[in-house]
Design a protein around this motif. Sequence first.
Motif, PDB file in Angstrom:
ATOM      1  N   VAL A 120      53.210 166.665  87.120  1.00 17.74           N
ATOM      2  CA  VAL A 120      52.403 165.904  88.095  1.00 17.74           C
ATOM      3  C   VAL A 120      52.133 164.646  87.505  1.00 17.74           C
ATOM      4  O   VAL A 120      51.968 164.295  86.368  1.00 17.74           O
ATOM      5  CB  VAL A 120      51.253 166.595  88.458  1.00 17.74           C
ATOM      6  N   ARG A 121      52.072 163.306  88.425  1.00 15.94           N
ATOM      7  CA  ARG A 121      51.554 162.104  88.094  1.00 15.94           C
ATOM      8  C   ARG A 121      50.129 161.905  88.284  1.00 15.94           C
ATOM      9  O   ARG A 121      49.650 162.397  89.187  1.00 15.94           O
ATOM     10  CB  ARG A 121      52.263 161.077  88.681  1.00 15.94           C
ATOM     11  N   LEU A 122      49.504 161.108  87.454  1.00 13.72           N
ATOM     12  CA  LEU A 122      47.916 160.927  87.458  1.00 13.72           C
ATOM     13  C   LEU A 122      47.728 159.386  87.410  1.00 13.72           C
ATOM     14  O   LEU A 122      48.437 158.893  86.547  1.00 13.72           O
ATOM     15  CB  LEU A 122      47.262 161.673  86.056  1.00 13.72           C
ATOM     16  N   GLY A 123      46.870 158.960  88.210  1.00 11.11           N
ATOM     17  CA  GLY A 123      46.725 157.643  88.220  1.00 11.11           C
ATOM     18  C   GLY A 123      46.437 156.802  89.639  1.00 11.11           C
ATOM     19  O   GLY A 123      46.650 157.425  90.406  1.00 11.11           O
ATOM     20  N   PRO A 124      46.483 155.327  89.459  1.00  9.47           N
ATOM     21  CA  PRO A 124      46.117 154.452  88.528  1.00  9.47           C
ATOM     22  C   PRO A 124      45.150 154.963  87.453  1.00  9.47           C
ATOM     23  O   PRO A 124      43.998 155.399  88.201  1.00  9.47           O
ATOM     24  CB  PRO A 124      46.092 153.246  89.194  1.00  9.47           C
ATOM     25  N   ILE A 125      45.013 154.635  86.160  1.00  8.99           N
ATOM     26  CA  ILE A 125      43.967 155.001  85.275  1.00  8.99           C
ATOM     27  C   ILE A 125      43.653 153.577  84.920  1.00  8.99           C
ATOM     28  O   ILE A 125      44.142 152.655  84.437  1.00  8.99           O
ATOM     29  CB  ILE A 125      44.616 155.706  84.218  1.00  8.99           C
ATOM     30  N   PRO A 126      42.091 153.346  84.880  1.00 12.48           N
ATOM     31  CA  PRO A 126      41.501 152.114  84.394  1.00 12.48           C
ATOM     32  C   PRO A 126      42.039 151.711  83.141  1.00 12.48           C
ATOM     33  O   PRO A 126      42.141 152.475  82.191  1.00 12.48           O
ATOM     34  CB  PRO A 126      39.970 152.465  84.504  1.00 12.48           C
ATOM     35  N   ALA A 127      42.105 150.291  82.924  1.00 13.46           N
ATOM     36  CA  ALA A 127      42.568 149.947  81.686  1.00 13.46           C
ATOM     37  C   ALA A 127      41.687 150.451  80.449  1.00 13.46           C
ATOM     38  O   ALA A 127      40.409 150.345  80.623  1.00 13.46           O
ATOM     39  CB  ALA A 127      42.641 148.399  81.618  1.00 13.46           C
ATOM     40  N   GLY A 128      42.072 150.831  79.316  1.00  8.33           N
ATOM     41  CA  GLY A 128      41.279 150.958  78.127  1.00  8.33           C
ATOM     42  C   GLY A 128      41.052 152.734  78.144  1.00  8.33           C
ATOM     43  O   GLY A 128      40.402 153.265  77.248  1.00  8.33           O
TER      44      GLY A 128
END
Length: 367
Positions: free
Chosen positions: A181-189
């Motif tokens: 499964v794909r996860l995201g978008p994930i915040p930078a850092g």
Amino acid sequence: MHPDMRPRFDVVVLGGGPAGTAAAMRLARAGAKTLLAHRPPRRPARHAETVILAGAALPGLPALPSYGVQSSWGGPALLDHDFITTIPSAAMAGLRWHVDRPALDARLRAEAEAAGACLQPVTTVRWARRPGGWQVEMEETAGLRIIEAGWLVDCTGRGAHLARSQGAQRIVGDRLAAFSVRLGPIPAGVLEQRTRLEAVRDGWWYLAPVPPDGAALTFLTDGDLAAARAARTAAGLATLLTGTRHMQGWVAALGCPLAGPVQAAPAGMAWLANAAGDGWLAAGDAALAGDPLGGQGVAQARALGEQAGATLLQDGPARAAALADYQAHLSRRAATYRRLLRQVYSAEWRWPEAPFWARRAVAPCPE
Ligand SMILES: Cc1cc2nc3c(=O)[nH]c(=O)nc-3n(C[C@H](O)[C@H](O)[C@H](O)COP(=O)(O)OP(=O)(O)OC[C@H]3O[C@@H](n4cnc5c(N)ncnc54)[C@H](O)[C@@H]3O)c2cc1C
């Protein structure tokens, strides 16, 4: 059109992935008239890939340097394998990359085209053996195109479509399947640029970045086990995740719900008993597909594609010898890979009675 009037290519490479592009590039650079027939994958892969890309040009590609692997394998404690201090020079620190595979493959196809290969997007390809070569029919958006070819190279991935159509035997070493499964978008850092891996009773998990701002979570188990049936939905995967010691925390830290479609894909080791025949040879996953645990599929596909191209550049008796060398190289590689894989799987001793691990510890691989 009369066959004598049709365009003729020295080699048609089927499949525009890492293997096909490497083969086409090697052939075209040496002056062979080469056509690269590429049919896009029906379902773009949803798992993450970390690839070794010596020499490939990455500027402008969505790719992140990978700094290592953190794993729980053979015990509950976490071990760090750091790519920065375990490789010889800082200049090589970018050798492993978290990549966006469709973008990487598009770049590799452009490089093959720049090297002189004729790139042909297709929806369907058919081939028929003719005296002295092949007739290849390609469906494309503009209609049907028929060409003649001296040799065909099968770089169609795990399907090994050409090789199997020619009667080559594909040996399947195990039933490993990947559920992603794909996860995201994930915040930078938030997401670290490394792979997280954990062995569990029914298989193993990995979590890795997918540039530019996503990640993918994959569970690997044998396709015939109950865990594989559970893993087919996001809800089932989420339940299985609660049985992990580390992975559930790593995923929770990303702050993304486990949702969206789960993609199931074969991921076990498989190889061809004969990777070359009358007017054809196979390279990449079509010839020898490894277990994702090795993380070397793309590098191996590139190396085999190059070698297949170099083999076809030989003439007369030298080509026959090169084909025999190619087959011998593949057989040795498959044997070494299987031995190493068994060693790595045997390092996990916590669940000797669980079918997933029992099979890998004791089951002899078919020859
Ligand atoms: C879960 C999982 C995780 C993995 N992780 C990694 C990793 O981290 N690092 C790594 O290096 N490798 C990894 N791999 C392995 C890697 O994906 C493969 O080894 C690699 O893609 C093989 O390249 P290839 O060119 O041989 O085949 P493919 O990449 O499969 O390319 C074959 C191409 O041929 C096309 N095609 C198919 N049939 C035809 C046809 N009839 N005519 C024309 N074109 C056709 C397909 O659409 C496709 O584009 C992973 C694999 C899996 C399953």
